[in-house]
Write an enzyme that holds these catalytic residues in place. Sequence first.
Site, short mmCIF file in Angstrom:
data_model
loop_
_atom_site.label_atom_id
_atom_site.label_comp_id
_atom_site.label_asym_id
_atom_site.label_seq_id
_atom_site.Cartn_x
_atom_site.Cartn_y
_atom_site.Cartn_z
N CYS A 1 36.13 -14.61 -6.49
CA CYS A 1 37.09 -15.53 -6.15
C CYS A 1 36.25 -16.95 -6.60
O CYS A 1 36.97 -17.81 -6.39
CB CYS A 1 36.10 -15.88 -4.22
SG CYS A 1 35.20 -16.31 -4.11
N GLY B 1 -0.96 -3.89 3.00
CA GLY B 1 -0.39 -4.19 1.52
C GLY B 1 0.32 -5.57 1.87
O GLY B 1 0.99 -6.18 0.92
N THR B 2 -0.01 -6.69 3.07
CA THR B 2 0.44 -7.69 3.23
C THR B 2 -0.77 -9.06 3.83
O THR B 2 -1.69 -8.44 4.36
CB THR B 2 1.62 -7.81 4.70
OG1 THR B 2 1.46 -9.71 4.69
CG2 THR B 2 0.47 -7.16 5.86
N VAL C 1 11.46 -6.30 -0.46
CA VAL C 1 12.94 -6.73 -1.59
C VAL C 1 13.13 -5.75 -1.92
O VAL C 1 15.20 -5.65 -3.12
CB VAL C 1 12.76 -8.27 -1.52
CG1 VAL C 1 12.75 -9.14 -0.49
CG2 VAL C 1 12.25 -8.91 -2.76
N CYS D 1 28.19 -13.65 -1.66
CA CYS D 1 28.71 -15.03 -2.46
C CYS D 1 28.71 -16.11 -1.38
O CYS D 1 28.99 -16.05 -0.85
CB CYS D 1 30.44 -14.16 -2.61
SG CYS D 1 31.48 -15.77 -2.94
N HIS E 1 13.08 -9.20 5.12
CA HIS E 1 13.29 -10.06 3.71
C HIS E 1 14.60 -10.11 3.12
O HIS E 1 14.65 -10.33 1.67
CB HIS E 1 12.73 -10.43 3.42
CG HIS E 1 11.31 -11.39 3.78
ND1 HIS E 1 10.44 -11.06 3.44
CD2 HIS E 1 11.40 -11.55 4.98
CE1 HIS E 1 8.85 -11.77 4.18
NE2 HIS E 1 10.15 -11.75 5.55
C1 BV8 Z 1 12.12 -19.74 8.27
C2 BV8 Z 1 11.91 -12.98 -0.18
C3 BV8 Z 1 12.71 -21.35 10.03
C4 BV8 Z 1 12.29 -13.18 -1.03
C5 BV8 Z 1 10.36 -13.79 1.15
C6 BV8 Z 1 3.38 -23.37 8.23
C7 BV8 Z 1 2.99 -23.04 8.63
C8 BV8 Z 1 3.37 -21.37 8.60
C9 BV8 Z 1 5.27 -21.44 9.16
C10 BV8 Z 1 5.21 -21.89 7.77
C11 BV8 Z 1 4.70 -23.64 6.80
N1 BV8 Z 1 6.06 -23.71 6.25
C12 BV8 Z 1 6.87 -23.12 6.28
C13 BV8 Z 1 6.33 -21.46 7.03
C14 BV8 Z 1 8.08 -20.83 7.46
C15 BV8 Z 1 7.81 -20.00 6.07
C16 BV8 Z 1 6.56 -19.53 5.89
O1 BV8 Z 1 5.61 -18.31 6.54
N2 BV8 Z 1 5.41 -19.93 4.62
C17 BV8 Z 1 4.35 -19.45 4.50
C18 BV8 Z 1 4.02 -19.44 3.01
C19 BV8 Z 1 3.51 -20.17 5.03
N3 BV8 Z 1 8.78 -19.26 6.25
C20 BV8 Z 1 10.03 -18.91 6.59
O2 BV8 Z 1 11.04 -19.44 5.41
C21 BV8 Z 1 10.75 -17.91 6.83
N4 BV8 Z 1 12.01 -18.44 7.40
O3 BV8 Z 1 10.45 -19.93 8.62
O4 BV8 Z 1 13.14 -20.31 8.45
C22 BV8 Z 1 14.24 -21.24 10.18
C23 BV8 Z 1 14.51 -20.63 11.86
C24 BV8 Z 1 15.66 -20.78 12.74
C25 BV8 Z 1 16.93 -21.54 11.16
C26 BV8 Z 1 16.52 -22.11 10.34
C27 BV8 Z 1 15.16 -21.60 9.61
C28 BV8 Z 1 11.27 -17.00 5.78
C29 BV8 Z 1 10.41 -15.82 5.25
C30 BV8 Z 1 10.52 -15.37 3.49
C31 BV8 Z 1 10.63 -15.91 2.61
N5 BV8 Z 1 10.93 -15.09 1.50
N6 BV8 Z 1 10.62 -12.97 -0.32
C32 BV8 Z 1 11.64 -12.74 -2.74
O5 BV8 Z 1 10.44 -11.95 -2.22
O6 BV8 Z 1 11.73 -13.67 -3.89
S1 BV8 Z 1 8.40 -14.07 0.89
C33 BV8 Z 1 7.24 -13.69 0.41
O7 BV8 Z 1 6.38 -13.27 0.95
C34 BV8 Z 1 8.12 -12.41 0.61
O8 BV8 Z 1 8.92 -11.37 1.05
C35 BV8 Z 1 6.88 -10.98 -0.06
O9 BV8 Z 1 6.83 -9.65 1.12
C36 BV8 Z 1 6.06 -12.68 1.53
C37 BV8 Z 1 4.80 -11.68 1.62
O10 BV8 Z 1 4.33 -11.37 1.27
P1 BV8 Z 1 3.00 -9.95 1.00
O11 BV8 Z 1 4.46 -9.16 1.33
O12 BV8 Z 1 1.97 -10.55 2.07
O13 BV8 Z 1 2.14 -10.41 -0.54
P2 BV8 Z 1 0.79 -10.92 -0.84
O14 BV8 Z 1 1.35 -10.84 -2.72
O15 BV8 Z 1 0.91 -12.75 -0.36
O16 BV8 Z 1 0.00 -10.59 -0.61
C38 BV8 Z 1 -0.43 -9.03 -1.43
C39 BV8 Z 1 -1.19 -8.26 0.12
O17 BV8 Z 1 -1.46 -6.85 -0.44
C40 BV8 Z 1 -2.58 -8.67 -0.55
O18 BV8 Z 1 -2.95 -8.72 0.96
C41 BV8 Z 1 -3.38 -7.54 -1.21
O19 BV8 Z 1 -4.34 -8.27 -1.04
C42 BV8 Z 1 -2.21 -7.03 -0.93
N7 BV8 Z 1 -2.58 -5.73 -1.82
C43 BV8 Z 1 -2.70 -5.74 -3.12
N8 BV8 Z 1 -2.77 -4.35 -3.81
C44 BV8 Z 1 -2.78 -3.40 -2.66
C45 BV8 Z 1 -2.48 -4.25 -1.57
N9 BV8 Z 1 -2.57 -3.66 -0.31
C46 BV8 Z 1 -2.92 -2.02 -0.37
N10 BV8 Z 1 -3.37 -1.52 -1.46
C47 BV8 Z 1 -3.00 -1.63 -2.46
N11 BV8 Z 1 -2.70 -1.42 -3.20
ZN ZN Z 2 33.02 -15.25 -3.17
#
Ligand code: BV8
Ligand code: ZN
Length: 224
Positions: A132, A169-170, A85, A109, A101
């Site tokens: 508003c 990077g995910t 983001v 709002c 995301h």
């Molecule tokens: C939804 C925005 C339903 C906000 C974010 C149980 C099992 C499975 C799924 C779920 C569960 N319980 C809940 C869920 C669903 C949930 C989910 O997936 N949870 C996970 C944690 C288990 N998902 C949701 O809730 C999604 N919505 O399912 O809605 C629905 C459907 C219809 C109607 C109503 C409801 C919404 C998910 C989005 C959440 N928002 N962010 C904000 O940013 O503040 S998620 C957040 O995590 C960020 O967006 C981030 O991008 C994302 C993933 O993390 P990564 O980007 O991978 O970052 P991370 O730190 O984890 O990893 C970094 C990686 O980089 C590492 O691997 C590291 O080794 C590597 N790295 C480090 N340095 C480097 C590198 N790589 C390369 N080069 C480098 N130099």
């Molecule tokens: Zn408003």
Amino acid sequence: MALTGAGISTESGVPTFRGAEGLWRTYRPEDLATPEAFRRDPALVWEWYDWRRAKIAASRPNPGHEALARLENAKPCFTLVTQNVDGLHRLAGSRNLRELHGCIWNLRCVDCGEEREDRTVPLQPIPPRCACGGILRPGVVWFGEPVPMEVLQASMEEARACDLLLVVGTSAVVYPAAGVAHAAVQDGRSVIEINPDETPLTPHATVSLRGRAGAILPRICTSH
Ligand code: BV8
Ligand code: ZN
């Protein structure tokens, strides 16, 4: 095609979510990046986002972001899907970009739905207010909220049809974003993972390059 996560912004000084210095450790964002947390305490959630906006405002795209922007110039069919983001891909020049995301620079709002970009750092007051009178929230997708359908649909279709998917990077644990990578695997597409660590995607990748995006992407994208 590429799918990126917080790791591509690490070298720009933006903390990841789950790494050692990650955000999740110090701010327990799984309690903050939710609609419930915002309803309960909008000021606390905004303090976290305001802190992140300040960190991101001080950061610049790194060679990893820049390599993907060059790849788009060289290959017009190239699509970039990001979970981030921070807006750094757009700042690096990527245009064929889907932000699954949302974007931390957008405010929406909660009452009238009005959405605008606002790069003010720090935000005054917290929580910011709409004309508003309603409270403005960050224009991002929180846990428990759906990713915009059209953005997700398009990303899944492109993953199934692409020649090659770079997954950069995910940690591949957040869905439905991680599902984009698995769709490419299931449809027999070539998938190259770039990550210093192993992830749940690693066993399914055609190749998993154990290194940093800023070091590896320029070498992959310039050879075209
Ligand atoms: C939804 C925005 C339903 C906000 C974010 C149980 C099992 C499975 C799924 C779920 C569960 N319980 C809940 C869920 C669903 C949930 C989910 O997936 N949870 C996970 C944690 C288990 N998902 C949701 O809730 C999604 N919505 O399912 O809605 C629905 C459907 C219809 C109607 C109503 C409801 C919404 C998910 C989005 C959440 N928002 N962010 C904000 O940013 O503040 S998620 C957040 O995590 C960020 O967006 C981030 O991008 C994302 C993933 O993390 P990564 O980007 O991978 O970052 P991370 O730190 O984890 O990893 C970094 C990686 O980089 C590492 O691997 C590291 O080794 C590597 N790295 C480090 N340095 C480097 C590198 N790589 C390369 N080069 C480098 N130099
Ligand atoms: Zn408003």
